[in-house]
Design an enzyme around this catalytic site. Structure first.
Site, short mmCIF file in Angstrom:
data_model
loop_
_atom_site.label_atom_id
_atom_site.label_comp_id
_atom_site.label_asym_id
_atom_site.label_seq_id
_atom_site.Cartn_x
_atom_site.Cartn_y
_atom_site.Cartn_z
N ARG A 1 45.44 17.75 25.14
CA ARG A 1 44.41 17.84 25.99
C ARG A 1 42.98 17.68 25.10
O ARG A 1 41.86 17.00 25.56
CB ARG A 1 43.98 18.96 26.95
CG ARG A 1 45.13 18.89 27.95
CD ARG A 1 45.27 19.99 29.12
NE ARG A 1 44.10 19.57 30.10
CZ ARG A 1 44.02 18.87 31.14
NH1 ARG A 1 44.96 17.81 31.26
NH2 ARG A 1 43.08 18.81 31.81
N TYR B 1 50.91 11.47 41.32
CA TYR B 1 49.83 12.03 41.65
C TYR B 1 49.85 12.78 42.97
O TYR B 1 48.55 12.82 43.63
CB TYR B 1 48.84 10.97 41.39
CG TYR B 1 48.39 10.79 40.09
CD1 TYR B 1 47.77 11.72 39.14
CD2 TYR B 1 48.70 9.52 39.40
CE1 TYR B 1 47.48 11.38 37.73
CE2 TYR B 1 48.24 9.09 38.15
CZ TYR B 1 47.67 10.09 37.38
OH TYR B 1 47.42 10.14 35.98
N LYS C 1 47.66 4.73 29.86
CA LYS C 1 47.44 3.90 31.20
C LYS C 1 47.43 2.46 31.10
O LYS C 1 47.23 2.11 29.99
CB LYS C 1 46.45 4.68 31.86
CG LYS C 1 46.29 6.26 32.19
CD LYS C 1 45.29 6.64 32.95
CE LYS C 1 45.62 8.20 33.30
NZ LYS C 1 44.48 8.89 34.11
N PHE D 1 39.68 9.66 45.62
CA PHE D 1 39.88 8.66 44.57
C PHE D 1 41.67 8.47 44.69
O PHE D 1 41.91 7.48 43.74
CB PHE D 1 39.61 9.02 43.22
CG PHE D 1 40.12 10.26 42.84
CD1 PHE D 1 41.35 10.57 42.14
CD2 PHE D 1 39.08 11.58 42.61
CE1 PHE D 1 41.71 11.53 41.59
CE2 PHE D 1 39.71 12.78 42.23
CZ PHE D 1 40.86 12.97 41.65
N ASN E 1 41.12 5.84 32.37
CA ASN E 1 40.59 6.65 31.32
C ASN E 1 41.59 6.82 30.22
O ASN E 1 41.75 7.72 29.58
CB ASN E 1 40.10 7.91 31.73
CG ASN E 1 41.17 8.88 32.51
OD1 ASN E 1 42.21 8.23 32.85
ND2 ASN E 1 40.97 10.02 33.04
N GLU F 1 56.41 17.54 35.10
CA GLU F 1 55.94 15.99 34.72
C GLU F 1 57.04 15.35 33.92
O GLU F 1 57.45 13.97 33.89
CB GLU F 1 54.82 15.83 34.34
CG GLU F 1 53.48 16.13 35.15
CD GLU F 1 52.19 16.15 34.85
OE1 GLU F 1 51.42 16.57 35.60
OE2 GLU F 1 51.68 15.72 33.65
N HIS G 1 46.74 10.05 30.27
CA HIS G 1 47.04 11.39 31.09
C HIS G 1 47.68 12.31 30.27
O HIS G 1 48.87 11.81 29.41
CB HIS G 1 47.80 11.18 32.47
CG HIS G 1 48.57 12.18 33.10
ND1 HIS G 1 47.67 12.70 33.82
CD2 HIS G 1 49.61 12.96 32.95
CE1 HIS G 1 48.45 14.16 34.31
NE2 HIS G 1 49.73 13.88 33.78
N ARG H 1 39.73 9.63 24.78
CA ARG H 1 38.65 9.05 25.99
C ARG H 1 37.59 8.52 25.48
O ARG H 1 37.03 7.53 25.84
CB ARG H 1 38.56 9.92 26.97
CG ARG H 1 40.12 9.86 27.71
CD ARG H 1 40.13 11.14 28.72
NE ARG H 1 41.35 11.20 29.44
CZ ARG H 1 41.91 12.04 30.37
NH1 ARG H 1 41.26 13.40 30.10
NH2 ARG H 1 42.75 11.98 31.08
P1 CMP Z 1 44.42 12.17 35.26
O1 CMP Z 1 44.34 13.02 34.01
O2 CMP Z 1 45.56 11.24 35.02
O3 CMP Z 1 44.47 13.09 36.61
C1 CMP Z 1 43.93 12.47 37.68
C2 CMP Z 1 43.39 11.02 37.64
O4 CMP Z 1 42.52 10.64 38.54
C3 CMP Z 1 42.30 11.07 36.32
O5 CMP Z 1 42.99 11.23 35.10
C4 CMP Z 1 41.66 9.90 36.39
O6 CMP Z 1 42.36 8.73 36.01
C5 CMP Z 1 41.54 9.64 38.08
N1 CMP Z 1 40.21 9.92 38.85
C6 CMP Z 1 39.60 8.99 39.22
N2 CMP Z 1 38.50 9.63 39.78
C7 CMP Z 1 38.51 10.84 39.48
C8 CMP Z 1 37.53 12.08 39.78
N3 CMP Z 1 36.37 11.84 40.40
N4 CMP Z 1 37.87 13.37 39.12
C9 CMP Z 1 38.91 13.31 38.47
N5 CMP Z 1 39.99 12.26 38.25
C10 CMP Z 1 39.77 11.08 38.77
#
Ligand code: CMP
Length: 140
Positions: free
Chosen positions: A87, A51, A11, A59, A114, A128, A117, A104
């Site tokens: 994961r 997304y 990211k 969010f 974070n 995806e 993904h 992470r």
């Molecule tokens: P990702 O695994 O890419 O999937 C959804 C993304 O939303 C997550 O990582 C974070 O980057 C973002 N995100 C922001 N806020 C939240 C939240 N409260 N819970 C989960 N994902 C979040």
């Protein structure tokens, strides 16, 4: 254990800090092979579509803004149990909950920024991967 493929995204918070190589090393050390990879600037439409499953979440708009705030590196990872393996090496979504030794824990700045993904199921991985790559882009 079946050989699987999964989609990974490095990211903008991580590309901004020049962490692509360090993250790739952690993926490879975890037993994953990078069989396709492209650095790119997502458009708003691409980030929204990728997304879309989170469109109703509070969010979502911030997430889309963050994902277009700089380049990402999209990649296909291959290996035994690749979805779960990725994961595990990524760690929990919230870096405050991420285990030692995970990407992470090492690099994420916040629950949003974070660093990586990863697809959460084999079915989502197939969708995806197809979102970003043609079959001919993937060289196993
Ligand atoms: P990702 O695994 O890419 O999937 C959804 C993304 O939303 C997550 O990582 C974070 O980057 C973002 N995100 C922001 N806020 C939240 C939240 N409260 N819970 C989960 N994902 C979040």
């Amino acid at each position: 254990m079946a050989t699987e493929r999964t989609l990974s995204i490095i990211k903008p918070d991580a590309t901004r800090r020049n962490l692509t190589g360090k993250i790739n090393a952690m993926l490879e050390d975890a037993g994953l092979r990078i069989v396709a990879q492209r650095r790119m600037q997502l458009t708003t439409a691409q980030a929204q579509a990728f997304y879309a499953v989170h469109a109703e979440r509070p969010f979502y708009n911030d997430l889309v803004s963050f994902m277009i705030s700089g380049p990402v590196v999209v990649q296909v990872l291959e290996g035994a149990d690749a979805v779960a393996k990725n994961r595990n090496v990524m760690g929990a979504t919230n870096p405050a909950d991420a285990a030692e030794g995970t990407i992470r824990k090492a690099f994420a700045e916040s629950i949003e920024a974070n660093s990586v993904h990863g697809s959460d199921s084999a079915e989502n991985a197939a969708n995806e991967i197809a979102f970003f790559f043609a079959g001919t882009d993937i060289v196993g």
